[in-house]
Design an enzyme around this catalytic site. Structure first.
Site, PDB file in Angstrom:
ATOM      1  N   ASP A  52     -29.602  -1.036 -11.878  1.00 63.83           N
ATOM      2  CA  ASP A  52     -29.846   0.162 -12.683  1.00 63.83           C
ATOM      3  C   ASP A  52     -28.506   0.798 -13.072  1.00 63.83           C
ATOM      4  OD1 ASP A  52     -30.583   2.601 -13.726  1.00 63.83           O
ATOM      5  OD2 ASP A  52     -31.683   3.293 -11.961  1.00 63.83           O
ATOM      6  N   ASP A  88     -38.036  11.613 -14.443  1.00 65.40           N
ATOM      7  CA  ASP A  88     -36.726  10.958 -14.343  1.00 65.40           C
ATOM      8  C   ASP A  88     -35.711  11.971 -14.839  1.00 65.40           C
ATOM      9  OD1 ASP A  88     -34.410   9.512 -14.618  1.00 65.40           O
ATOM     10  OD2 ASP A  88     -35.136   8.237 -16.250  1.00 65.40           O
ATOM     11  N   LYS A  95     -25.688  16.072 -13.972  1.00 68.45           N
ATOM     12  CA  LYS A  95     -26.036  15.304 -12.778  1.00 68.45           C
ATOM     13  C   LYS A  95     -24.794  14.756 -12.068  1.00 68.45           C
ATOM     14  CE  LYS A  95     -29.060  11.362 -11.815  1.00 68.45           C
ATOM     15  NZ  LYS A  95     -30.049  10.514 -12.478  1.00 68.45           N
ATOM     16  N   GLU A 151     -34.166   5.932  -7.906  1.00 73.51           N
ATOM     17  CA  GLU A 151     -34.406   5.393  -9.260  1.00 73.51           C
ATOM     18  C   GLU A 151     -34.717   3.894  -9.282  1.00 73.51           C
ATOM     19  OE1 GLU A 151     -30.987   6.949 -11.278  1.00 73.51           O
ATOM     20  OE2 GLU A 151     -31.778   8.983 -11.134  1.00 73.51           O
TER      21      GLU A 151
END
Ligand code: AMP
Length: 607
Positions: A188, A10, A69, A165
């Site tokens: 999420d 992850d 990210k 994800e």
């Protein structure tokens, strides 16, 4: 044998983690100090990098790259507010200034984190590792996905698969429930991104029905809103126009405290060298600040359910994951929009990495009874005549998939065609993102006669390969879309689909007008040629009708008439010439037959 192990990673905005399947169970691998989460922070020093906790300790004193990210696969104008100074990089992406005159790209920063995870996993398992599954936000576009894959490769991984994800989180949730049939929503919300996916789980098949999200919405935004609110209320200018690491850290601390308590005190001594801030913040006040973000999330959830063709009552569970789902207002939102108590059974920080490990286990053959069917979040297509978006793969199509279409030349003797590959939901090419562009050569042919096939192939990771084929010669042009960065206008990811609905009418009108104009441009020269042909036997009444219809089209074009008027005029001209066109074809065929009879060839043989 040991080389066969595939790990699951992850790669988070705030924290990252690595896991494997051990004796049939997914587990996360901890560092030397027993910590399973590695902060996604990198310090680029003169003699090497420090990653994770070590890097975080330098924050505030030295430039430390965090939340890389948020920048991966993007261009400078879309970077937004970022703690370190940014520049354009040579490949069209972003370079982060990392001190001492050096820069690093978001891909390089992500690669350092992935290298550290490799070190931890190899240390724990006691042997070399090369194969990994890496998770990405479901709503990452092609450019962001391919940049993530490049980061993995730079760190020495063979990236076996990119997994969305929320899909990974669904695997973690569903692994204990393989015999059941259910429909779940996975919500999420992490530090930088928000995703929602609707999945159907039956007999070990995890099928994503729809996904929606926002790659620029997460806990970082809440910190920023809170910091700006407090400095604004205290009349203090944020240091250097940026919020400063101390301010941001304090905002995050207060935000977390407000997940537990009704009130927390924002404390920053000598913020601008002179003044100190000490201000109580109530939970309700914080909730008011983040309300606009919650609205955006709600829209995504409703759209995902609509795209999946379900209503909240059809769901069996709404599973929450991601660090920011600890916020009570976020939980309340999920409860309201999905009309049920949220399922908090998954560890908010670990479910995605565990799911990545499960996907690695599926690929490695440990879980033979499990199958994952994911979707592509945004439509893919190419630009066609008149600047229109021609969709080849609609959003929410199950991947891997293939789709193709034939195109032709717009001009006589044209030798090549420029193919612009687009991603997005709008009708006009210019409103979507260009992923790349390439040229297909073909044998010159009269207008409309060349045949060029364009095929899109999306792999299991959502990465695109485009194939162009000149049908006459069978010559192929294959292009892997690996654009360094995609030109995404700020907030465009989140807005794009909303806009496609908002602008649906406008977009449709624009498409109608362009299509009618193209048709008019095709018809007018042909009609002209026939009317001017002295030998053409056209009854006067028919000639009058055609001439009238032609004049109406010309008038509509010249006056810039709206799409409905132009379309009606073109349709009238088409109808007026229909009988004539049929007669011309018949005459041509009769003439050909006569020629063949005269030459003694006879008609062509049947198949
Ligand atoms: P993730 O990207 O899933 O690791 O989530 C990290 C985000 O979760 C960061 O923005 C954190 O500030 C946020 N977060 C973690 N714990 C809490 C908490 N107790 N309350 C509010 N936000 C939290």
């Amino acid at each position: 044998m040991s080389e066969e192990v595939i790990v699951g990673i992850d790669l988070g905005t705030t924290n990252s983690a690595v896991g494997v399947v051990d004796s049939g169970f997914p587990i996360l691998l901890a560092d030397e100090d027993g910590r399973r989460l590695v902060p996604s922070a990198v310090w680029f020093g003169p003699h090497g990098c420090e990653v994770g906790h070590a890097a975080l300790r330098r924050r505030g004193v030295e430039p430390v790259v965090t939340s890389a990210k948020r920048l991966i696969g993007r261009r400078l104008p879309e970077a937004g507010d970022y703690p370190l100074p940014l520049r354009g990089s040579d490949d069209g992406g972003i370079a982060i200034e990392t001190g001492r005159g050096t820069t690093a790209t978001p891909v390089e920063a992500a690669a350092e984190i992935l290298r550290e995870l490799k070190r931890i996993a190899e240390m724990r398992l006691g042997h070399d590792l090369t194969r990994a599954v890496i998770t990405v936000p479901a709503y990452f576009n092609e450019g962001q996905r391919s940049a993530t894959k490049r980061a993995g490769e730079l760190a020495g991984w063979t990236v076996e698969r990119l997994v969305a994800e929320p899909t990974a989180a669904a695997l973690a949730y569903g692994l204990d429930r393989l015999g059941e049939q259910s429909r779940v929503a996975v919500f999420d919300l992490g530090g930088g991104t928000f995703d929602v996916s609707i999945l159907s789980l039956r007999d070990g098949v995890f099928e994503v029905l729809a996904t929606a999200g926002d790659t620029r919405l997460g806990g970082d935004d809440f910190d920023r809103a809170l910091a700006a609110h407090v400095t604004g209320a205290e009349g203090i200018a944020p240091p250097d126009g940026d919020l400063g690491p101390r301010l941001r850290e304090e905002a995050e601390r207060v935000k977390r405290a407000l997940s537990e308590d009704d009130e927390a005190t924002f404390r920053l001594p000598f913020i601008d060298g002179v003044r100190s801030v000490e201000r109580p913040v109530r939970r309700q006040e914080f909730e008011g600040l983040v309300a606009p973000f919650l609205d955006r999330m709600e829209r995504c959830c409703r759209r995902a359910m609509q795209d999946a063709g379900i209503v909240p009552g059809d769901l069996d569970a709404a599973v929450l994951v991601g660090g920011s789902t600890r916020i009570p207002a976020v939980r309340d939102l999920a409860a309201r929009v999905f009309e049920r108590d949220p399922d908090l059974s998954q560890h908010p920080d670990e479910a995605v990495a565990l799911g990545a490990a499960i996907q690695a286990g599926i690929l490695g053959g440990t879980y033979r009874q499990v199958l994952l069917l994911d979707v592509t979040p945004l439509s893919l297509g190419i630009e066609t005549f008149g600047g229109l978006m021609n969709v080849l793969i609609p959003r929410n199509t199950t991947i891997p998939c293939k789709a193709g279409e034939m195109f032709t030349n717009a001009r006589d003797a044209q030798r090549s065609m420029q193919v612009r590959v687009l991603q997005g939901e709008r009708e006009l090419a210019k409103d979507n993102w260009e992923l790349g562009s390439f040229e297909i050569g073909f044998a010159p042919a009269p207008r409309g006669k060349a045949r060029v096939g364009v095929q899109f192939q999306l792999d299991e990771s959502g990465l695109l390969e485009v194939l162009g084929r000149d049908v006459a010669t069978g010559r192929d042009t294959i292009v892997k879309i690996e654009s360094a960065a995609v030109d995404v206008a700020d907030e465009a990811v989140e807005r794009m689909v909303d806009e496609s609905v908002e602008h649906a009418f406008e977009d449709m009108n624009a498409r109608m007008h362009t299509e009618a104009r193209l048709k008019a441009e095709e018809l007018l020269p042909a009609v002209e040629a026939v009317l001017e042909d002295e030998g053409a036997a056209i009854p006067p009444e028919e000639r009058r009708k055609i001439a009238g219809a032609r004049a109406a089209v010309e008038e509509a074009l010249a006056s810039g008439a709206g799409p409905a008027v132009l379309k009606a005029a073109v349709e009238r001209l088409d109808a007026a010439t229909e009988a004539l066109a049929a007669r011309l074809v018949e005459d041509a065929m009769a003439a050909r037959m006569q020629d063949q009879l005269d030459s003694g060839e006879g008609p062509p043989a049947g198949p």
